[in-house]
Write a protein that holds these residues in place. Structure first.
Motif, PDB file in Angstrom:
ATOM      1  N   LYS A   1       0.837  -1.205   0.000  1.00 51.33           N
ATOM      2  CA  LYS A   1       0.000   0.000   0.000  1.00 51.33           C
ATOM      3  C   LYS A   1       0.871   1.254   0.000  1.00 51.33           C
ATOM      4  O   LYS A   1       1.859   1.331   0.740  1.00 51.33           O
ATOM      5  CB  LYS A   1      -0.917   0.005   1.217  1.00 51.33           C
TER       6      LYS A   1
ATOM      7  N   GLU B   1       4.728   8.751  -0.763  1.00 56.73           N
ATOM      8  CA  GLU B   1       5.273   9.097   0.559  1.00 56.73           C
ATOM      9  C   GLU B   1       6.246   8.042   1.067  1.00 56.73           C
ATOM     10  O   GLU B   1       7.300   8.377   1.625  1.00 56.73           O
ATOM     11  CB  GLU B   1       4.124   9.268   1.552  1.00 56.73           C
TER      12      GLU B   1
ATOM     13  N   ALA C   1      -5.446   6.214  -0.609  1.00 56.18           N
ATOM     14  CA  ALA C   1      -4.304   5.288  -0.725  1.00 56.18           C
ATOM     15  C   ALA C   1      -4.527   4.361  -1.907  1.00 56.18           C
ATOM     16  O   ALA C   1      -5.656   4.156  -2.368  1.00 56.18           O
ATOM     17  CB  ALA C   1      -4.164   4.482   0.564  1.00 56.18           C
ATOM     18  N   ARG C   2      -3.448   3.824  -2.419  1.00 57.03           N
ATOM     19  CA  ARG C   2      -3.536   2.865  -3.524  1.00 57.03           C
ATOM     20  C   ARG C   2      -2.538   1.747  -3.293  1.00 57.03           C
ATOM     21  O   ARG C   2      -1.795   1.747  -2.312  1.00 57.03           O
ATOM     22  CB  ARG C   2      -3.301   3.554  -4.866  1.00 57.03           C
TER      23      ARG C   2
ATOM     24  N   HIS D   1       0.891   5.840  -0.571  1.00 59.13           N
ATOM     25  CA  HIS D   1       0.118   7.076  -0.447  1.00 59.13           C
ATOM     26  C   HIS D   1       0.781   8.166  -1.282  1.00 59.13           C
ATOM     27  O   HIS D   1       1.988   8.420  -1.132  1.00 59.13           O
ATOM     28  CB  HIS D   1       0.053   7.522   1.014  1.00 59.13           C
ATOM     29  N   ASP D   2       0.003   8.799  -2.149  1.00 64.47           N
ATOM     30  CA  ASP D   2       0.504   9.907  -2.958  1.00 64.47           C
ATOM     31  C   ASP D   2       0.412  11.194  -2.148  1.00 64.47           C
ATOM     32  O   ASP D   2      -0.627  11.494  -1.543  1.00 64.47           O
ATOM     33  CB  ASP D   2      -0.317  10.047  -4.237  1.00 64.47           C
TER      34      ASP D   2
END
Length: 299
Positions: free
Chosen positions: A164, A244, A267-268, A166-167
């Motif tokens: 996972k 991040e 999140a992706r 996070h941008d």
């Protein structure tokens, strides 16, 4: 001509041993079965393969010609079977992975190291490309596994979430006046943005995020490297959108800082993919087990 392989095996054994009875013993079948097999083979080929003189047999010229090919062919088949056995035991083989530089460095580097240490005789082939390019490599069977920025939403692929991420938007010291101040999408879009090039999955996702708020972004700079996003933000050329987790060093040492936003950036996942239509090779399956297959498949 459709001749069963077992007839050729029987023929080779008779030719080698010069006797129907010795061939029968070696093949664990009856002598009459050996004799019938040779008759069937001669009938299908339309030539006599053996001269029969009482209890003595010898290859005819046609038989000698055929024997050379059959002996080599059956040896090749045996070698192929042995090679497959070695692959299954991971004593030989190749694992081809399609992945971006960033994902290979920050996500799977330790797994690649562990795999190589455990299975040193498996050749690792790492082919770099964007997520979109990695998917194309997978569909053209140029790689066994592809690591991608999810989602790819391709019906031909199984997509397994793995890591996972996070941008976030980051900037250098000249933008410190923005620290602690939540920015709207419009305020952020009006800043000089530094983004990945449009052909990347991650960039397309950011474009959609702004488009949902009625904003079409026009980046100041477009790049193919995540590291360059961080470096250009560090020297104050603009505001970069980065992952991040991959920017931890820059954030820890205050080389860049994270901007706050009024809007949520979901999140992706970084996922690994395989073709639905094909099972993984033994080496591919071992690697999938090593990285830890998630039980759910992204839809």
């Amino acid at each position: 001509m459709d001749v069963k392989l077992e007839l050729y095996r029987t023929f080779r054994e008779v030719a080698r041993r010069g006797s129907f009875s010795a061939a029968a013993e070696a093949l664990f079948i009856s002598q009459s079965a050996v004799s019938q097999s040779i008759k069937n083979l001669e009938s299908q080929l339309g030539v006599a393969l053996f001269d029969r003189r009482g209890k003595q047999i010898a290859l005819t010229p046609e038989g000698r010609l055929l024997y050379g090919y059959i002996d080599e062919g059956l040896k090749s088949i045996r070698q192929g079977e042995e090679q497959l056995g070695q692959y299954a035991k991971l004593e030989k083989g190749e694992l081809k992975i399609g992945v971006s530089d960033t994902i290979s460095r920050f996500v799977i580097l330790n797994q690649l190291d562990s795999f190589h240490r455990i299975y040193p005789y498996i050749h690792l082939s790492i082919i770099n490309g964007t997520s979109i390019e990695a998917v194309q490599m997978l569909k053209s069977r140029d790689v066994d596994i592809a690591f991608v920025n999810s989602p790819v939403k391709d019906a031909a692929l199984e997509e397994h979430p793995f890591f996972k991420v996070h941008d976030v938007f980051v900037a250098g010291d000249e933008y410190r006046h923005l620290a602690g101040r939540p920015l709207t999408a419009r305020q952020l879009a009006d800043l000089p943005l530094i983004l990945l090039e449009r052909k990347s999955n991650a960039r397309r996702r950011i474009d959609r995020l702004f488009a949902q708020q009625g904003i079409q972004i026009a980046p100041e700079i477009e790049l193919g490297s995540h590291d360059l996003l961080l470096d250009l933000a560090r020297i104050n050329l603009g505001v970069s959108c980065v992952i991040e987790e991959f920017a931890a060093h820059y954030l820890k040492w205050n080389l860049v800082f994270k901007l706050q936003t009024e809007f949520a950036v979901p999140a992706r996942w970084v996922s690994w993919c395989k073709l639905k239509s094909s099972a993984l090779s033994p080496s591919g399956q071992i690697f999938a087990d090593l990285i830890g297959t998630a039980p759910t498949v992204l839809q």
